[in-house]
Design a protein around this motif. Structure first.
Motif, mmCIF file in Angstrom:
data_model
loop_
_atom_site.group_PDB
_atom_site.id
_atom_site.type_symbol
_atom_site.label_atom_id
_atom_site.label_comp_id
_atom_site.label_asym_id
_atom_site.label_seq_id
_atom_site.Cartn_x
_atom_site.Cartn_y
_atom_site.Cartn_z
ATOM 1 N N PRO A 167 0.671 -1.568 0.217
ATOM 2 C CA PRO A 167 -0.060 0.228 -0.102
ATOM 3 C C PRO A 167 1.200 1.275 -0.059
ATOM 4 N N GLU A 168 1.971 0.995 0.994
ATOM 5 C CA GLU A 168 2.625 2.670 0.646
ATOM 6 C C GLU A 168 3.217 2.637 -0.758
ATOM 7 N N LEU A 169 3.623 1.473 -1.471
ATOM 8 C CA LEU A 169 3.971 2.069 -2.620
ATOM 9 C C LEU A 169 3.370 2.843 -3.553
ATOM 10 N N VAL A 193 -7.268 1.958 1.647
ATOM 11 C CA VAL A 193 -8.087 2.996 2.424
ATOM 12 C C VAL A 193 -7.965 2.821 4.153
ATOM 13 N N ASP A 194 -7.840 1.611 4.723
ATOM 14 C CA ASP A 194 -7.263 1.135 6.040
ATOM 15 C C ASP A 194 -5.739 1.954 5.839
ATOM 16 N N TYR A 195 -5.100 1.520 4.833
ATOM 17 C CA TYR A 195 -3.765 2.304 4.755
ATOM 18 C C TYR A 195 -3.883 3.824 5.011
ATOM 19 N N ALA A 196 -4.771 4.566 4.391
ATOM 20 C CA ALA A 196 -4.633 5.713 4.032
ATOM 21 C C ALA A 196 -5.067 6.490 5.719
ATOM 22 N N GLU A 197 -5.907 5.782 6.092
ATOM 23 C CA GLU A 197 -6.552 5.975 7.114
ATOM 24 C C GLU A 197 -5.679 6.595 8.347
ATOM 25 N N ASN A 200 -2.917 9.707 7.223
ATOM 26 C CA ASN A 200 -3.573 10.250 7.177
ATOM 27 C C ASN A 200 -2.738 10.664 5.704
ATOM 28 N N ILE A 201 -3.081 9.479 4.942
ATOM 29 C CA ILE A 201 -3.804 10.089 3.655
ATOM 30 C C ILE A 201 -4.760 10.781 3.454
ATOM 31 N N ASN A 202 -5.222 11.899 2.399
ATOM 32 C CA ASN A 202 -6.419 12.385 1.755
ATOM 33 C C ASN A 202 -7.130 11.512 0.668
ATOM 34 N N TYR A 203 -7.459 10.217 0.998
ATOM 35 C CA TYR A 203 -7.573 9.461 -0.744
ATOM 36 C C TYR A 203 -8.612 10.092 -0.909
ATOM 37 N N ARG A 204 -9.803 10.397 -0.239
ATOM 38 C CA ARG A 204 -11.030 10.833 -0.582
ATOM 39 C C ARG A 204 -10.810 12.051 -2.201
ATOM 40 N N ASN A 205 -9.747 12.792 -1.488
ATOM 41 C CA ASN A 205 -9.471 13.801 -2.658
ATOM 42 C C ASN A 205 -8.301 13.181 -3.733
ATOM 43 N N SER A 206 -7.867 12.467 -3.859
ATOM 44 C CA SER A 206 -6.988 11.950 -4.320
ATOM 45 C C SER A 206 -7.216 11.813 -6.317
ATOM 46 N N SER A 207 -6.426 11.829 -7.036
ATOM 47 C CA SER A 207 -6.469 11.887 -8.103
ATOM 48 C C SER A 207 -7.713 10.578 -9.310
ATOM 49 N N ILE A 208 -7.924 9.697 -8.258
ATOM 50 C CA ILE A 208 -8.707 8.617 -8.170
ATOM 51 C C ILE A 208 -10.167 8.131 -8.732
ATOM 52 N N LYS A 209 -10.778 8.241 -9.666
ATOM 53 C CA LYS A 209 -11.775 8.495 -9.790
ATOM 54 C C LYS A 209 -12.676 7.248 -10.404
ATOM 55 N N ARG A 210 -12.076 6.024 -10.551
ATOM 56 C CA ARG A 210 -12.430 4.164 -10.570
ATOM 57 C C ARG A 210 -12.054 3.413 -10.717
ATOM 58 N N ALA A 211 -12.205 2.552 -10.558
ATOM 59 C CA ALA A 211 -11.145 1.433 -10.421
ATOM 60 C C ALA A 211 -11.921 0.251 -11.353
ATOM 61 N N ILE A 212 -11.368 -0.632 -11.925
ATOM 62 C CA ILE A 212 -11.317 -1.568 -13.140
ATOM 63 C C ILE A 212 -10.958 -3.015 -11.724
ATOM 64 N N CYS A 213 -12.626 -3.794 -11.340
ATOM 65 C CA CYS A 213 -11.797 -4.657 -10.762
ATOM 66 C C CYS A 213 -11.988 -5.871 -11.290
ATOM 67 N N ILE A 214 -10.723 -6.369 -10.945
ATOM 68 C CA ILE A 214 -10.672 -7.751 -11.202
ATOM 69 C C ILE A 214 -11.400 -9.102 -10.297
ATOM 70 N N GLY A 215 -11.424 -10.322 -10.246
ATOM 71 C CA GLY A 215 -11.290 -11.410 -9.272
ATOM 72 C C GLY A 215 -12.115 -11.435 -8.630
ATOM 73 N N GLU A 216 -12.572 -10.637 -8.261
ATOM 74 C CA GLU A 216 -14.163 -10.701 -7.123
ATOM 75 C C GLU A 216 -15.609 -9.911 -7.280
ATOM 76 N N SER A 217 -16.809 -10.566 -7.141
ATOM 77 C CA SER A 217 -17.685 -9.804 -7.912
ATOM 78 C C SER A 217 -18.151 -8.298 -7.025
ATOM 79 N N LEU A 218 -18.561 -7.646 -8.096
ATOM 80 C CA LEU A 218 -18.977 -6.041 -7.060
ATOM 81 C C LEU A 218 -20.659 -6.427 -6.981
ATOM 82 N N ARG A 219 -20.781 -7.879 -7.589
ATOM 83 C CA ARG A 219 -22.014 -7.303 -7.834
ATOM 84 C C ARG A 219 -22.840 -8.821 -7.394
ATOM 85 N N ASP A 220 -24.164 -8.939 -6.669
ATOM 86 C CA ASP A 220 -25.180 -10.186 -6.277
ATOM 87 C C ASP A 220 -25.864 -10.850 -7.419
#
Ligand SMILES: [Zn+2]
Length: 437
Positions: A167-169, A193-197, A200-220
């Motif tokens: 997470p640090e990298l 998120v856990d590492y950021a919290e 004290n990394i302000n992750y909610r204001n980072s440059s990341i806008k979206r995530a392409i998620c693999i390996g685990e389902s996001l939906r039921d």
């Protein structure tokens, strides 16, 4: 192959009959090629007295036997259609007998893979203006990381290859390069998120806008966000897109902004969704995803049973695509449980248990009971006294699955031993003790 500049292929907006005709033209080419070059399929055509030139339509595919993972395992080299000098990249997947199965990719196959990923990124709302942060492995004989890199390159987007973990990298890279998209296993987002919290990394204001998620389902099964996806969204409200892909398919099903299943790319693959008897299931019914590759040179497959169970949908999508969509992978065909009149796959159980904070670890045992039906036993450990926890867990199960399995509380170490048997690198959570296994 023709690569559209916009990476939104016109064929994906055509009528079902136009898409079918288009696919059948590609199918004829693929079958001719296979009949000339694949030792495995030459033997299959011969043994089954099938004239490959007569397989012309999608319906005709039903005359062909299925190809299984066991076939790939047992006759691996016979699937390779090219001489060694034409193979560029070697990939392996784990075989059913425990041997790795080799996948051979030619130069053309790598282009096809890059194209697949580029159009999948565009489907998931990305463009050449994005910078992708790759948080998955690009080597270790895997296909996915390489596909993402090549797809981003073909799209003309930026890409930074951080790789798995650390997470640090990851956060250092986000601060330095300002990527807009994470390519990530969803549960790792919670670790970020856990590492950021904690730092004290302000992750909610980072440059990341979206995530392409693999390996685990996001939906039921109802295409609603899974517990895991809900937990991510509560913490960090970035846009999440599911993708489903595999080495054997060498193509992906990516969600668009509508989040209603992964879009099929008809120029790359033919999909059949089949029941236990090999017949096509109806729209919205769960079945095994079975694929026939199109435009593949190294290791094309005919009617390959992936083992993954999904539902499909054909209603045109609001994004403008008319292609078929696949819902989340409900589980593996072999792990289907018929429990008290309900069909359950282990991932639905994991999604509930992983999100009850009082549970430290658990395994799931499925066995055959006296009347010959399936029985589910969950063995779990908890740091707190299990008083009342049993009822809480059962309530969660009833709310989500309408039925509740038996729960036994056991010491942490006892469960951990069963989860991590000697020589296994991955935890083994699902233990199938049924008579037919
Ligand atoms: Zn769509």
């Amino acid at each position: 192959m023709y690569y559209p500049l916009s990476f939104f292929p016109e064929i994906e907006t055509k009528s079902a009959s136009e898409i079918k005709k288009f696919q059948e033209r590609l199918l004829e080419e693929q079958i001719q090629y296979i009949a000339l070059n694949s030792a495995f399929y030459k033997r299959m055509f011969h043994q089954n007295k099938i004239d490959p030139s007569r397989i012309r339509t999608i319906e005709d595919l039903q005359y062909l036997p299925f190809t299984s993972k066991d076939d790939l395992d047992a006759f691996n080299e016979d699937f390779i259609c090219v001489s060694k000098s034409k193979i560029i990249d070697y990939i392996t997947t784990s075989g059913t007998l425990g041997n790795p199965v080799t996948f051979a990719m030619t130069d053309k196959d790598l282009d096809r893979l890059a194209y697949n990923e580029a159009i999948s990124f565009v489907c998931s709302g990305c463009s050449s203006n994005d910078i992708f942060q790759l948080t998955t492995t690009i080597d270790k004989r895997f296909m996915a990381g390489l596909a993402y890199f090549m797809g981003a390159r073909m799209l003309g987007a930026g890409v930074v290859r951080v790789g798995a973990g650390i997470p640090e990298l990851q956060w250092d890279t986000i601060a330095r390069i300002k990527p807009t998209v994470l390519i990530v296993v969803p549960s790792f987002i919670l670790k970020l998120v856990d590492y950021a919290e904690k730092n004290n990394i302000n992750y909610r204001n980072s440059s990341i806008k979206r995530a392409i998620c693999i390996g685990e389902s996001l939906r039921d099964q109802n295409l609603e966000l899974s517990t895991l996806a809900q937990r991510i969204k509560e913490k960090w409200d970035i846009r999440l897109y599911s993708t489903y892909a595999s080495t054997e398919m060498s193509s992906a099903f990516a969600e668009c902004d509508e989040g209603c299943g992964g879009h099929h790319h008809p120029e790359l693959i033919i999909v059949e969704v089949i029941d236990e008897n090999g017949k096509h299931v109806k729209e919205g019914e769960a079945g095994e995803v079975t694929i026939t590759s199109l435009g593949v040179e190294g290791m094309p497959l005919l009617r390959f049973k992936t083992g993954d169970v999904c539902c499909y949908y054909t209603e045109p999508c609001k994004c403008g695509r008319t292609t078929m969509r696949l819902g989340p992978v409900l589980g593996r065909r072999k792990q289907m449980i018929k429990f008290k009149g309900t069909t359950i796959y282990p991932p639905a159980l994991y999604d509930i248990l992983d999100n009850i904070p009082q549970i430290e670890n658990y395994i799931i045992e499925v066995s055959t009971n006296d009347i010959g039906t399936d029985e589910i036993l969950i063995k779990a450990s908890s740091k707190i006294k299990p008083n009342g926890l049993d009822k809480l867990i059962k309530d969660h199960f009833r709310a989500r699955l309408r039925v509740s399995p038996t729960i036994e509380f056991r010491p942490f170490d006892e469960i951990e031993k069963v989860r991590f048997p000697a020589k296994s690198r991955k935890p083994i959570i699902f233990h199938d003790k049924r008579n037919n296994n």
